[in-house]
Design an enzyme around this catalytic site. Sequence first.
Site, mmCIF file in Angstrom:
data_model
loop_
_atom_site.group_PDB
_atom_site.id
_atom_site.type_symbol
_atom_site.label_atom_id
_atom_site.label_comp_id
_atom_site.label_asym_id
_atom_site.label_seq_id
_atom_site.Cartn_x
_atom_site.Cartn_y
_atom_site.Cartn_z
ATOM 1 N N LYS A 180 0.857 -1.180 0.000
ATOM 2 C CA LYS A 180 0.000 0.000 0.000
ATOM 3 C C LYS A 180 0.899 1.237 0.000
ATOM 4 C CE LYS A 180 -2.627 3.394 1.876
ATOM 5 N NZ LYS A 180 -2.093 4.761 1.760
ATOM 6 N N GLY A 233 6.916 6.144 7.744
ATOM 7 C CA GLY A 233 6.012 7.280 7.730
ATOM 8 C C GLY A 233 6.160 8.099 8.989
ATOM 9 N N SER A 234 5.112 8.798 9.366
ATOM 10 C CA SER A 234 5.173 9.700 10.509
ATOM 11 C C SER A 234 5.183 8.939 11.831
ATOM 12 C CB SER A 234 3.972 10.650 10.492
ATOM 13 O OG SER A 234 2.773 9.956 10.798
ATOM 14 N N GLN A 236 3.455 9.637 14.512
ATOM 15 C CA GLN A 236 2.094 9.489 15.029
ATOM 16 C C GLN A 236 1.413 8.248 14.444
ATOM 17 O OE1 GLN A 236 -0.447 12.823 14.209
ATOM 18 N NE2 GLN A 236 -2.213 11.964 15.281
ATOM 19 N N VAL A 237 1.491 8.092 13.121
ATOM 20 C CA VAL A 237 0.884 6.922 12.489
ATOM 21 C C VAL A 237 1.639 5.660 12.882
ATOM 22 C CG1 VAL A 237 0.323 5.832 10.290
ATOM 23 C CG2 VAL A 237 0.026 8.300 10.558
ATOM 24 N N GLY A 238 2.960 5.760 12.965
ATOM 25 C CA GLY A 238 3.766 4.600 13.331
ATOM 26 C C GLY A 238 3.413 4.033 14.697
ATOM 27 N N GLU A 255 9.896 2.781 10.605
ATOM 28 C CA GLU A 255 10.844 3.881 10.418
ATOM 29 C C GLU A 255 10.019 5.168 10.443
ATOM 30 O OE1 GLU A 255 14.016 3.846 10.465
ATOM 31 O OE2 GLU A 255 14.278 1.664 10.424
ATOM 32 N N CYS A 289 13.856 11.704 5.721
ATOM 33 C CA CYS A 289 13.884 11.425 7.159
ATOM 34 C C CYS A 289 15.290 11.607 7.723
ATOM 35 C CB CYS A 289 13.361 10.028 7.454
ATOM 36 S SG CYS A 289 14.220 8.706 6.581
ATOM 37 N N GLN A 336 2.148 19.702 2.836
ATOM 38 C CA GLN A 336 3.533 19.850 3.267
ATOM 39 C C GLN A 336 3.994 21.302 3.143
ATOM 40 O OE1 GLN A 336 4.785 17.193 4.708
ATOM 41 N NE2 GLN A 336 6.513 18.442 5.374
ATOM 42 N N GLU A 390 9.988 17.489 13.787
ATOM 43 C CA GLU A 390 10.384 17.166 12.417
ATOM 44 C C GLU A 390 9.528 17.990 11.462
ATOM 45 O OE1 GLU A 390 11.464 13.279 9.750
ATOM 46 O OE2 GLU A 390 9.550 13.243 10.799
#
Length: 489
Positions: A180, A233-234, A236-238, A255, A289, A336, A390
Amino acid sequence: MITTTFTAKTYQNYINNEWADTIAEDTIVSINPADKEPVGYVQKSTKSDLEKAVEAAHHAKKSWRRLGQSARGQLLFKTANILEENLDEIAETMTREMGKTLPEAKGETARGIAILRYYAGEGMRKEGDVIPSSDKDALMFTKRTPLGVVGVITPWNFPVAIPIWKMAPALVYGNTVVWKPATEGAVTAAKVMECFAKAGFPAGVINFITGSGSVIGQGLIDHPLLNAITFTGSEQVGKGVAQSAAARGIKFQLEMGGKNPVIVAKDANIDQAVEAVISGGFRSSGQKCTASSRVIVESSVFEEFKEKLVKETEKITVGNGLQEGIWMGPCASESQFNTVNEYIEIGKQEGAKLVYGGEVLTGDEYDKGFFVTPAIFEKVSPDMKIAQDEIFGPVIALIKASDLEEAISIANHTKYGLSASIFTSNISSLMEFIDEIEAGLVRINAESAGVELQAPFGGMKASSTGSREQGEAAKEFYTSIKTVFIKGS
């Protein structure tokens, strides 16, 4: 500049070796951040589409595992050759879709080819070890066994390299894949998927599905037939990925970014440090990153470094990445772009001094895209948000340190620990930095961004969770160790 005629097309999901539209017959548009024109359309998939993809991978995993590592490697070699044949087209699509300059896009695509060939070679390398047994009449050894169905969720900033460095090891070690990609890079991802499809993988081994993170991403993580998930990804989502995966007891690898420091010591080669900071901080519009975002300079050389940094940054050309002579493209999306501008304002409000850039470009072709000039702040304290959060954009915070000890302390004063670099000619200083810095990727007299494909990649603290990516280290995530003891009857 690219002058070929471009037409925005609709790209389908690839499930069980068939290209198909979503059941909902709905699509998502991907926008060129340089001119806001459509690059293409991808499927806005549903849970029913996802169900088909995961079931296809599940049914294929036994036969794929039995095919053998060497044969799996040969299919990766074929994919690499096809990707190489389509390098220019894929790179141009990447530049149109997420904004990085064409030379950078070509370099990333070439890296994807190299990664495929590296892991194709794993097909002929060992998959276990013989271990001495206390029983002289027994044979004891280990072998690697695949996990099963691996979910791969990838970001938009490296739409070729990151998916390939996740999927290539997953596949060669015997796993099946459901991929995905991020919507902002999904057209480029679809073109990469076309290369895998043309290589002739068996049905169900690699599946490609696009859609929202809340539906497809979360649905993939929660699916009962999924055996592992790898995510970039971010933060928060991680964290949500980790919670969901841990609740189900499946293997996960995350990551999640960084706030990467560069230390410029008093004995550094200043010109070398300036060149590396500009490259590490502003290439890809700072959307890496591993990008350099905090530059910690010893006070005795601070003014000299700052002046040279500003002078060289002034030479940067900003514009459409398809045009010759453009050094930095737009922010990858309106979201962004807004985030970068918000943090530039936050920096001013916090009391930092903007010594260069940070301006929204307007007029002519700039009005059509998300362009901002690279920004340099000074008078930044380590606790300011622009020194802690970040930003994922072309923003550098200059921080003054009295000596190396203070510089390392400031560098470690963050929740992240992905990459870090130092510029020094003193062996004792670099050895102290190597030992004391809290980062997974440590670079000496080199920019913070970048890692070689054969080396482990990953960070400490909030930057990463799970085993390392790339190189031989990838085997640790994508396989389990099976210990075998054999004794004659």
